[in-house]
Design an enzyme around this catalytic site. Structure first.
Site, short mmCIF file in Angstrom:
data_model
loop_
_atom_site.label_atom_id
_atom_site.label_comp_id
_atom_site.label_asym_id
_atom_site.label_seq_id
_atom_site.Cartn_x
_atom_site.Cartn_y
_atom_site.Cartn_z
CG ASP A 14 24.60 -90.90 7.65
OD1 ASP A 14 24.04 -91.21 8.72
OD2 ASP A 14 25.12 -91.75 6.89
CG ASP A 59 15.32 -83.05 -6.52
OD1 ASP A 59 15.78 -84.17 -6.85
OD2 ASP A 59 14.26 -82.92 -5.91
CB SER A 85 18.40 -93.88 2.49
OG SER A 85 17.55 -93.58 3.57
CB THR A 126 24.94 -99.06 1.18
OG1 THR A 126 24.27 -100.03 1.99
CG2 THR A 126 24.48 -99.28 -0.26
CD GLU A 128 20.41 -103.63 1.72
OE1 GLU A 128 20.16 -104.17 2.81
OE2 GLU A 128 19.94 -104.04 0.65
CE1 TYR A 151 19.76 -97.00 -0.52
CE2 TYR A 151 20.59 -99.13 0.20
CZ TYR A 151 20.64 -97.75 0.23
OH TYR A 151 21.58 -97.13 1.02
P1 NAP Z 1 18.33 -90.43 5.26
O1 NAP Z 1 18.21 -90.03 6.70
O2 NAP Z 1 17.22 -91.18 4.63
O3 NAP Z 1 18.57 -89.07 4.43
C1 NAP Z 1 18.43 -89.04 3.03
C2 NAP Z 1 18.62 -87.60 2.58
O4 NAP Z 1 18.52 -87.56 1.15
C3 NAP Z 1 17.55 -86.60 3.10
O5 NAP Z 1 18.20 -85.39 3.41
C4 NAP Z 1 16.65 -86.42 1.90
O6 NAP Z 1 15.98 -85.18 1.88
C5 NAP Z 1 17.69 -86.47 0.78
N1 NAP Z 1 17.12 -86.71 -0.54
C6 NAP Z 1 16.32 -87.72 -0.93
N2 NAP Z 1 16.01 -87.60 -2.24
C7 NAP Z 1 16.63 -86.48 -2.68
C8 NAP Z 1 16.70 -85.81 -3.94
N3 NAP Z 1 16.03 -86.26 -5.01
N4 NAP Z 1 17.44 -84.70 -4.04
C9 NAP Z 1 18.08 -84.19 -2.97
N5 NAP Z 1 18.06 -84.78 -1.74
C10 NAP Z 1 17.33 -85.90 -1.61
O7 NAP Z 1 19.65 -91.26 5.02
P2 NAP Z 1 20.94 -91.47 5.97
O8 NAP Z 1 20.68 -92.61 6.89
O9 NAP Z 1 21.35 -90.17 6.51
O10 NAP Z 1 21.99 -92.01 4.91
C11 NAP Z 1 22.81 -91.10 4.18
C12 NAP Z 1 23.33 -91.79 2.93
O11 NAP Z 1 24.10 -92.92 3.30
C13 NAP Z 1 22.25 -92.32 2.00
O12 NAP Z 1 22.73 -92.19 0.68
C14 NAP Z 1 22.15 -93.79 2.35
O13 NAP Z 1 21.67 -94.54 1.26
C15 NAP Z 1 23.59 -94.09 2.68
N6 NAP Z 1 23.83 -95.15 3.66
C16 NAP Z 1 23.21 -95.10 4.87
C17 NAP Z 1 23.50 -96.07 5.82
C18 NAP Z 1 22.85 -96.04 7.18
O14 NAP Z 1 22.90 -97.06 7.87
N7 NAP Z 1 22.31 -94.91 7.62
C19 NAP Z 1 24.42 -97.09 5.52
C20 NAP Z 1 25.03 -97.09 4.28
C21 NAP Z 1 24.75 -96.11 3.36
P3 NAP Z 1 14.55 -84.96 2.61
O15 NAP Z 1 14.86 -84.66 4.05
O16 NAP Z 1 13.98 -83.79 1.87
O17 NAP Z 1 13.77 -86.23 2.45
N1 GDD Z 2 12.50 -101.36 8.66
C1 GDD Z 2 12.15 -102.53 9.20
N2 GDD Z 2 10.94 -102.66 9.82
N3 GDD Z 2 13.03 -103.56 9.15
C2 GDD Z 2 12.68 -104.71 9.74
C3 GDD Z 2 11.46 -104.90 10.38
C4 GDD Z 2 10.53 -103.82 10.42
O1 GDD Z 2 9.44 -103.92 10.95
N4 GDD Z 2 11.41 -106.16 10.88
C5 GDD Z 2 12.56 -106.75 10.54
N5 GDD Z 2 13.34 -105.87 9.85
C6 GDD Z 2 14.65 -106.17 9.26
C7 GDD Z 2 14.75 -105.83 7.79
O2 GDD Z 2 14.04 -106.76 6.99
C8 GDD Z 2 16.26 -105.87 7.62
O3 GDD Z 2 16.69 -107.20 7.47
C9 GDD Z 2 16.77 -105.33 8.97
O4 GDD Z 2 15.65 -105.42 9.88
C10 GDD Z 2 17.26 -103.89 8.92
O5 GDD Z 2 16.28 -103.11 8.25
P1 GDD Z 2 16.39 -101.51 8.17
O6 GDD Z 2 16.58 -100.94 9.54
O7 GDD Z 2 15.24 -101.02 7.37
O8 GDD Z 2 17.79 -101.26 7.43
P2 GDD Z 2 18.44 -101.96 6.14
O9 GDD Z 2 19.54 -102.85 6.64
O10 GDD Z 2 17.43 -102.54 5.26
O11 GDD Z 2 19.07 -100.69 5.39
C11 GDD Z 2 19.80 -99.69 6.12
O12 GDD Z 2 21.16 -100.02 6.12
C12 GDD Z 2 21.80 -100.06 4.83
C13 GDD Z 2 23.25 -100.44 5.05
O13 GDD Z 2 23.37 -101.83 5.22
C14 GDD Z 2 19.54 -98.35 5.40
O14 GDD Z 2 20.10 -97.31 6.16
C15 GDD Z 2 20.18 -98.32 4.02
O15 GDD Z 2 20.07 -97.00 3.47
C16 GDD Z 2 21.66 -98.69 4.17
O16 GDD Z 2 22.28 -98.68 2.91
#
Ligand code: NAP
Ligand code: GDD
Length: 327
Positions: A14, A59, A85, A126, A128, A151
């Site tokens: 993101d 950080d 995350s 999130t 979650e 988380y």
């Molecule tokens: P991501 O790809 O895992 O990126 C996480 C970022 O956080 C990376 O830049 C990582 O840096 C940085 N980070 C981790 N620990 C840190 C620390 N101690 N200090 C400073 N930076 C740190 O996550 P994303 O998918 O872009 O998601 C962005 C945010 O939205 C997260 O907070 C996630 O929990 C939230 N979110 C995501 C989703 C989704 O579906 N993607 C949905 C809902 C909420 P490095 O590159 O150095 O590891």
């Molecule tokens: N990663 C993973 N690997 N997930 C699996 C697998 C596998 O082999 N098999 C099944 N799953 C299922 C997970 O158990 C979960 O129910 C679903 O697929 C999605 O898993 P993830 O893609 O790891 O995402 P998430 O839903 O747990 O979390 C993501 O979305 C959240 C928002 O709802 C992350 O981006 C979180 O940071 C974010 O908050």
């Protein structure tokens, strides 16, 4: 005057999409990066924005660094995207996850409260947090939270402390409650990217089978490029409010797998997929499906990329990477 944004988590999925958007809108963008012997700039490079950003070390675990960064950058807008995350890892590293995702948010809020109190603050909350809670199958801004992972619990603390700083200090703080959103630069540990990469490998003869924890989990999957637009819109409102961002559609892991294999023309996919218990979680969320009605009405936001388009985009990007020799 150019607006100044500070983005934590800038190297993540993101962070990269949001930086690109803000640069296109003529912001000065400061990105917080963790000190490392090898900086993780691949996502920023992929979107071609690395050289247009000001990267600054800090950080979420270190209050002093956050104070320095806020004092040096004088942000108008702060986007707190940094987090541990990956839900699965939060059982293996619950204390680190809580420190970064919960306490890290508080540390950043404190730095902003003291040194840039007028800055607008976006928190990456999130879906979650809802756990298996729903109302007639949907999650809305009013649905009670019932987090089911370390988380989600850490993120719920962050959600409430952000609300509390809004109420206590009159700061412009908002929570974007985002449902899963994906892209070609999604981390490879998340299920969608694991599938897109594996299907591309199988198509090119580089792998035979794909092991997954389950096929029945259902998620409301959107495209990250659409979702970062909503983040910015939330900080342009007259008053700070929390918003759900989602597509409103839900699909199973099986649906994603099937769509990915169909996209590359492999119809007999079931023989290629097996259940690997190593990827099962101690507690699971069965179905997420968010109502983003409030965001659609008040922000004028809506998702553009549909499910099958997202799957195709991710698989095509992985095919291209592999053909170019990437791992
Ligand atoms: P991501 O790809 O895992 O990126 C996480 C970022 O956080 C990376 O830049 C990582 O840096 C940085 N980070 C981790 N620990 C840190 C620390 N101690 N200090 C400073 N930076 C740190 O996550 P994303 O998918 O872009 O998601 C962005 C945010 O939205 C997260 O907070 C996630 O929990 C939230 N979110 C995501 C989703 C989704 O579906 N993607 C949905 C809902 C909420 P490095 O590159 O150095 O590891
Ligand atoms: N990663 C993973 N690997 N997930 C699996 C697998 C596998 O082999 N098999 C099944 N799953 C299922 C997970 O158990 C979960 O129910 C679903 O697929 C999605 O898993 P993830 O893609 O790891 O995402 P998430 O839903 O747990 O979390 C993501 O979305 C959240 C928002 O709802 C992350 O981006 C979180 O940071 C974010 O908050």
């Amino acid at each position: 005057m150019r607006r100044v944004a500070l983005v934590t988590g800038v190297t993540g999925q993101d962070g990269a999409y949001l930086s690109k958007l803000l640069l296109e809108k003529d912001y000065t963008v400061y990105g917080l990066v963790r000190r490392s012997t090898r900086y993780a700039l691949a996502n920023l490079d992929y979107l071609g924005v690395t050289s247009d950003l000001d990267l600054i070390e800090g950080d979420l675990g270190d209050e002093a660094s956050l104070i320095n960064v806020v004092r040096r950058t004088h942000p108008n807008e702060v986007y707190n995207l940094a987090a541990q995350s990956f839900v699965g890892s939060s059982w293996d590293q619950p204390i680190l996850t809580t420190d970064v995702d919960a306490m890290g948010t508080l540390r950043l809020l404190e730095a902003v409260r003291h040194f840039a109190p007028q800055a607008r603050f976006y928190q990456a909350s999130t879906s979650e947090m809802f756990g298996n809670s729903h109302e007639n199958g949907l999650q809305t801004e009013e649905t009670p939270f019932h987090p089911r992972s370390p988380y989600a619990i850490a993120k719920l603390y962050a959600y409430w402390i952000v609300n509390n700083y809004r109420d206590s200090y009159g700061m412009f703080c908002v929570n974007g409650i985002l449902f899963n959103h994906e892209s070609p630069i999604r981390g490879p540990e998340f299920v969608t990217r694991k599938i897109s990469r594996s299907v591309a490998q199988i198509k090119l003869g580089l792998s035979q089978r794909l092991g997954l924890g389950n096929l029945h989990s259902r998620r409301d999957w959107g495209f990250a490029g659409d979702y970062v637009e909503a983040m910015r819109l939330m900080l342009q409102q007259d008053a700070p409010e929390n918003f759900i961002i989602s597509t409103g559609e839900t699909h199973s892991v099986r649906d994603f797998v099937q769509a990915a294999f169909e996209h590359v023309g492999i119809p007999d996919w079931e023989a290629r997929v097996y259940i690997d218990p190593a990827f099962r979680r101690p507690a699971e969320l069965f179905c997420l499906q968010g109502s983003s009605r409030k965001a659609r009405e008040k922000l004028g936001w809506q998702p553009r990329v549909r499910f099958r388009e997202l799957v195709a985009m991710m698989v095509d990007a992985d095919l291209q990477r592999l053909r170019q020799g990437a791992a």
